[in-house]
Design an enzyme around this catalytic site. Sequence first.
Site, short mmCIF file in Angstrom:
data_model
loop_
_atom_site.label_atom_id
_atom_site.label_comp_id
_atom_site.label_asym_id
_atom_site.label_seq_id
_atom_site.Cartn_x
_atom_site.Cartn_y
_atom_site.Cartn_z
N HIS A 83 56.34 6.50 25.35
CA HIS A 83 56.97 6.88 24.09
C HIS A 83 56.58 5.87 23.01
CE1 HIS A 83 59.05 9.76 26.41
NE2 HIS A 83 60.28 9.27 26.41
N CYS A 89 65.24 6.45 27.73
CA CYS A 89 63.89 5.88 27.76
C CYS A 89 63.38 5.45 26.38
CB CYS A 89 62.92 6.87 28.40
SG CYS A 89 63.17 8.57 27.89
P1 NAP Z 1 63.26 16.10 36.95
O1 NAP Z 1 61.82 15.80 37.13
O2 NAP Z 1 63.65 17.41 36.39
O3 NAP Z 1 64.01 15.87 38.36
C1 NAP Z 1 65.35 16.23 38.54
C2 NAP Z 1 65.81 15.85 39.94
O4 NAP Z 1 67.19 16.19 40.07
C3 NAP Z 1 65.08 16.57 41.05
O5 NAP Z 1 65.04 15.75 42.20
C4 NAP Z 1 66.00 17.78 41.32
O6 NAP Z 1 65.90 18.27 42.66
C5 NAP Z 1 67.35 17.14 41.13
N1 NAP Z 1 68.35 18.15 40.74
C6 NAP Z 1 68.28 19.07 39.76
N2 NAP Z 1 69.42 19.82 39.72
C7 NAP Z 1 70.20 19.35 40.71
C8 NAP Z 1 71.48 19.72 41.20
N3 NAP Z 1 72.19 20.70 40.65
N4 NAP Z 1 71.98 19.03 42.27
C9 NAP Z 1 71.29 18.03 42.84
N5 NAP Z 1 70.06 17.64 42.42
C10 NAP Z 1 69.53 18.29 41.37
O7 NAP Z 1 63.96 15.01 35.97
P2 NAP Z 1 63.59 13.46 35.74
O8 NAP Z 1 62.64 13.34 34.61
O9 NAP Z 1 63.25 12.84 37.04
O10 NAP Z 1 64.98 12.91 35.16
C11 NAP Z 1 66.07 12.61 36.01
C12 NAP Z 1 67.17 11.93 35.18
O11 NAP Z 1 66.63 10.72 34.61
C13 NAP Z 1 67.70 12.75 34.00
O12 NAP Z 1 69.05 12.47 33.80
C14 NAP Z 1 66.89 12.22 32.83
O13 NAP Z 1 67.52 12.40 31.61
C15 NAP Z 1 66.79 10.75 33.20
N6 NAP Z 1 65.66 10.05 32.59
C16 NAP Z 1 64.42 10.60 32.64
C17 NAP Z 1 63.35 9.89 32.05
C18 NAP Z 1 61.95 10.44 32.03
O14 NAP Z 1 61.09 9.83 31.37
N7 NAP Z 1 61.63 11.54 32.73
C19 NAP Z 1 63.58 8.67 31.45
C20 NAP Z 1 64.88 8.13 31.43
C21 NAP Z 1 65.90 8.84 32.01
P3 NAP Z 1 65.05 19.57 43.08
O15 NAP Z 1 63.59 19.13 43.15
O16 NAP Z 1 65.60 19.91 44.39
O17 NAP Z 1 65.28 20.60 42.01
#
Ligand code: NAP
Length: 377
Positions: free
Chosen positions: A270, A177
């Site tokens: 950001h 991001c």
């Molecule tokens: P998040 O809010 O922590 O959500 C994580 C998701 O993954 C939830 O749906 C969770 O499901 C699922 N998950 C966690 N552990 C798992 C497992 N072992 N098996 C299957 N599903 C699992 O994270 P996020 O911010 O959405 O980020 C998701 C991805 O996008 C990451 O790789 C992050 O680096 C990337 N990203 C994030 C952003 C940002 O600004 N947040 C920006 C760019 C990229 P449950 O609800 O069931 O736990």
Amino acid sequence: MPPRSGCSGRAGRRRISGIVVRVVEMKTQTRKRVGILGATGLVGQRVIHMLRDHPQFEVTALAASDRSEGRTFVDACNWKLPFDMPEAVKGMILGPCAPPLDCDLVIASLPSDKAVESEAAFAAAGYPVISNSSAYRMHPDVPLVVPEINPDHLDLIPVQKRLRGYDRGYMVTNPNCTTIALVLALAPLDRAFGLEAVMVTSMQAVTGAGYPGVASIDIIDNVMPYIGGEEEKVETEPQKILGRLTGEVIEDAPFKVSAQCNRVPVQDGHLESVRVKLRRAASPEEVVDALQSFRGLPQELRLYSAPERPVVVRFEKDRPQPRLDRDAENGMATVVGRIARDTVLDYKLTLIGHNTIRGAAGAALLNAELLLARNLI
Ligand code: NAP
């Protein structure tokens, strides 16, 4: 049900920016079925929201961890967006992040350790995988695409399929991001003047860490001068994105990036303080013009989620700011301001990008729209 091939609707072929695309009339097109991995997370929620009225895609499958599997989405998801959860997803039952899923493509927003196994499994099972995670971004055969900058890197897909033995599936990734907000400003400068060096200091929102993310006790009244793995990503991804695809290999762009990344008590957006050294001399007017006039294939093709202006330049002395500027162009633009000559390098500027929209969900969706336009879904 596994992915189905082909697409109904009236279609023709057009050559735009040297790339042959299939132009489909959106109204007559059957919508492609999307499965969302990590649907309950902050990025997954954004994807669901951005797809709520999409003319080309519909959400047909949701998946998350085994904590959520088997539950309805409304029950399992801690919905964090300031909009109502779309009715269509409330009663959907969450599946596991493993094939098969009832969809034609998957948009994956999983923690990178889980993404390693899950994304490759879907690609091997024949699904196009569009990923937000860092798991495969820097693999030489995996396109890391910002549609305005390097849509031609999608030509790596056949190479990837051959090397990995995939039949119809493949993986395409979007950047970190912080990187994507930065490269949208670097690309026009690189095209116009050439880049020699970039120094960036980020002030990153708490939603960048997912939910629940950073503990409140660590971030209220505080700044965290460390985000694990972030500086390495920001120092290496831009060169791949701005690199040149030659044959079957991407040659990294020949400039260095030095990054210092900080977590700050801001909800979304950001902010980045950037200094650049250019290969050719440029006046401030030329720098502003290069940024303001920047357009790419998504604008030419009028892709549904494409911002009219991928880079918005502000001239007020105190902009951009997270609260005022993160939602520019529906959160799909990088907003640049404070452009001035630098006493050490050539120019300095401040920019902001919305981390969960252009930094994640919107970036993945724009990649999906580009893949559809190129008849790759
Ligand atoms: P998040 O809010 O922590 O959500 C994580 C998701 O993954 C939830 O749906 C969770 O499901 C699922 N998950 C966690 N552990 C798992 C497992 N072992 N098996 C299957 N599903 C699992 O994270 P996020 O911010 O959405 O980020 C998701 C991805 O996008 C990451 O790789 C992050 O680096 C990337 N990203 C994030 C952003 C940002 O600004 N947040 C920006 C760019 C990229 P449950 O609800 O069931 O736990």
